[in-house]
Design a protein around this motif. Structure first.
Motif, PDB file in Angstrom:
ATOM      1  N   TRP A  52       0.836  -1.200   0.000  1.00 12.92           N
ATOM      2  CA  TRP A  52       0.000   0.000   0.000  1.00 12.92           C
ATOM      3  C   TRP A  52       0.872   1.252   0.000  1.00 12.92           C
ATOM      4  O   TRP A  52       2.058   1.197   0.311  1.00 12.92           O
ATOM      5  CB  TRP A  52      -0.932  -0.025   1.219  1.00 12.92           C
ATOM      6  CG  TRP A  52      -1.807  -1.237   1.239  1.00 12.92           C
ATOM      7  CD1 TRP A  52      -1.616  -2.370   1.966  1.00 12.92           C
ATOM      8  CD2 TRP A  52      -2.986  -1.457   0.454  1.00 12.92           C
ATOM      9  NE1 TRP A  52      -2.612  -3.285   1.705  1.00 12.92           N
ATOM     10  CE2 TRP A  52      -3.458  -2.751   0.777  1.00 12.92           C
ATOM     11  CE3 TRP A  52      -3.684  -0.708  -0.483  1.00 12.92           C
ATOM     12  CZ2 TRP A  52      -4.602  -3.291   0.189  1.00 12.92           C
ATOM     13  CZ3 TRP A  52      -4.823  -1.241  -1.061  1.00 12.92           C
ATOM     14  CH2 TRP A  52      -5.271  -2.514  -0.719  1.00 12.92           C
ATOM     15  N   ASP A  53       0.253   2.378  -0.336  1.00 14.06           N
ATOM     16  CA  ASP A  53       0.981   3.650  -0.417  1.00 14.06           C
ATOM     17  C   ASP A  53       1.707   4.000   0.885  1.00 14.06           C
ATOM     18  O   ASP A  53       2.759   4.623   0.855  1.00 14.06           O
ATOM     19  CB  ASP A  53       0.035   4.796  -0.791  1.00 14.06           C
ATOM     20  CG  ASP A  53      -0.403   4.717  -2.242  1.00 14.06           C
ATOM     21  OD1 ASP A  53       0.288   4.043  -3.048  1.00 14.06           O
ATOM     22  OD2 ASP A  53      -1.432   5.332  -2.587  1.00 14.06           O
ATOM     23  N   ASN A  54       1.143   3.590   2.023  1.00 12.45           N
ATOM     24  CA  ASN A  54       1.767   3.930   3.308  1.00 12.45           C
ATOM     25  C   ASN A  54       2.863   2.939   3.714  1.00 12.45           C
ATOM     26  O   ASN A  54       3.416   3.040   4.806  1.00 12.45           O
ATOM     27  CB  ASN A  54       0.716   4.033   4.414  1.00 12.45           C
ATOM     28  CG  ASN A  54       0.076   2.694   4.742  1.00 12.45           C
ATOM     29  OD1 ASN A  54       0.359   1.683   4.113  1.00 12.45           O
ATOM     30  ND2 ASN A  54      -0.806   2.697   5.723  1.00 12.45           N
ATOM     31  N   GLY A  55       3.149   1.966   2.851  1.00 17.54           N
ATOM     32  CA  GLY A  55       4.200   0.990   3.129  1.00 17.54           C
ATOM     33  C   GLY A  55       3.708  -0.317   3.727  1.00 17.54           C
ATOM     34  O   GLY A  55       4.470  -1.280   3.802  1.00 17.54           O
ATOM     35  N   ASP A  56       2.453  -0.363   4.181  1.00 15.35           N
ATOM     36  CA  ASP A  56       1.902  -1.621   4.691  1.00 15.35           C
ATOM     37  C   ASP A  56       1.901  -2.662   3.579  1.00 15.35           C
ATOM     38  O   ASP A  56       1.727  -2.335   2.408  1.00 15.35           O
ATOM     39  CB  ASP A  56       0.463  -1.438   5.182  1.00 15.35           C
ATOM     40  CG  ASP A  56       0.353  -0.634   6.460  1.00 15.35           C
ATOM     41  OD1 ASP A  56       1.389  -0.379   7.095  1.00 15.35           O
ATOM     42  OD2 ASP A  56      -0.780  -0.234   6.811  1.00 15.35           O
ATOM     43  N   VAL A  57       2.057  -3.919   3.958  1.00 20.31           N
ATOM     44  CA  VAL A  57       2.027  -5.017   3.002  1.00 20.31           C
ATOM     45  C   VAL A  57       0.936  -5.993   3.427  1.00 20.31           C
ATOM     46  O   VAL A  57       0.860  -6.390   4.589  1.00 20.31           O
ATOM     47  CB  VAL A  57       3.390  -5.744   2.940  1.00 20.31           C
ATOM     48  CG1 VAL A  57       3.329  -6.943   2.008  1.00 20.31           C
ATOM     49  CG2 VAL A  57       4.482  -4.776   2.497  1.00 20.31           C
ATOM     50  N   SER A  58       0.080  -6.354   2.481  1.00 27.01           N
ATOM     51  CA  SER A  58      -0.987  -7.321   2.734  1.00 27.01           C
ATOM     52  C   SER A  58      -0.749  -8.555   1.879  1.00 27.01           C
ATOM     53  O   SER A  58      -0.338  -8.439   0.725  1.00 27.01           O
ATOM     54  CB  SER A  58      -2.354  -6.722   2.382  1.00 27.01           C
ATOM     55  OG  SER A  58      -2.624  -5.598   3.176  1.00 27.01           O
ATOM     56  N   ARG A  59      -1.011  -9.719   2.453  1.00 23.55           N
ATOM     57  CA  ARG A  59      -0.886 -10.993   1.751  1.00 23.55           C
ATOM     58  C   ARG A  59      -2.247 -11.661   1.779  1.00 23.55           C
ATOM     59  O   ARG A  59      -2.730 -12.035   2.852  1.00 23.55           O
ATOM     60  CB  ARG A  59       0.170 -11.857   2.429  1.00 23.55           C
ATOM     61  CG  ARG A  59       1.567 -11.324   2.258  1.00 23.55           C
ATOM     62  CD  ARG A  59       2.579 -12.039   3.145  1.00 23.55           C
ATOM     63  NE  ARG A  59       3.937 -11.615   2.880  1.00 23.55           N
ATOM     64  CZ  ARG A  59       4.462 -10.465   3.317  1.00 23.55           C
ATOM     65  NH1 ARG A  59       3.729  -9.630   4.038  1.00 23.55           N
ATOM     66  NH2 ARG A  59       5.705 -10.148   3.016  1.00 23.55           N
ATOM     67  N   LEU A  60      -2.841 -11.819   0.602  1.00 28.28           N
ATOM     68  CA  LEU A  60      -4.192 -12.366   0.498  1.00 28.28           C
ATOM     69  C   LEU A  60      -4.161 -13.642  -0.338  1.00 28.28           C
ATOM     70  O   LEU A  60      -3.693 -13.633  -1.477  1.00 28.28           O
ATOM     71  CB  LEU A  60      -5.127 -11.342  -0.149  1.00 28.28           C
ATOM     72  CG  LEU A  60      -5.213  -9.997   0.574  1.00 28.28           C
ATOM     73  CD1 LEU A  60      -5.917  -8.970  -0.286  1.00 28.28           C
ATOM     74  CD2 LEU A  60      -5.919 -10.169   1.895  1.00 28.28           C
TER      75      LEU A  60
END
Length: 98
Positions: free
Chosen positions: A13-21
């Motif tokens: 994400w733009d804020n640096g968070d990373v999601s794994r789906l």
């Protein structure tokens, strides 16, 4: 980007968070008319029984700047996933019911 033999969608994400789906999780959260109708008709049925093990994302199609259409190995390709919906899935806030 796709990882783990296309079974995992990784979003930074733009804020640096990373999601794994996972592909099965994404498939369960499809908001296509067909998927919503199936959930309404059989709310207690296990979703995609037996398909979770091998389910993968076979394609990603950008829809403007607000969403992507995901194509799955089970043939499903009608769900549009807005970025806000993907974030809700990642954060555990998405509903699977209509």
């Amino acid at each position: 980007k796709l990882a783990d033999a296309r079974r995992l969608l990784i979003i930074t994400w733009d804020n640096g968070d990373v999601s794994r789906l996972s592909a099965p999780e994404l498939r369960r959260h499809s908001r296509s008319a067909t998927a919503i109708r199936a959930r309404l008709d059989q709310p207690d049925a296990p979703e995609h029984a037996g398909q979770d093990d091998g389910l993968c994302v076979t394609g990603i199609e950008p829809i403007g700047g607000y969403a992507v259409r995901l194509h799955f190995s089970d043939g499903h390709d009608r769900g549009i996933y807005p970025w806000a919906h993907l974030r809700a899935i990642a954060d555990g806030r998405a509903e699977t019911a209509a």
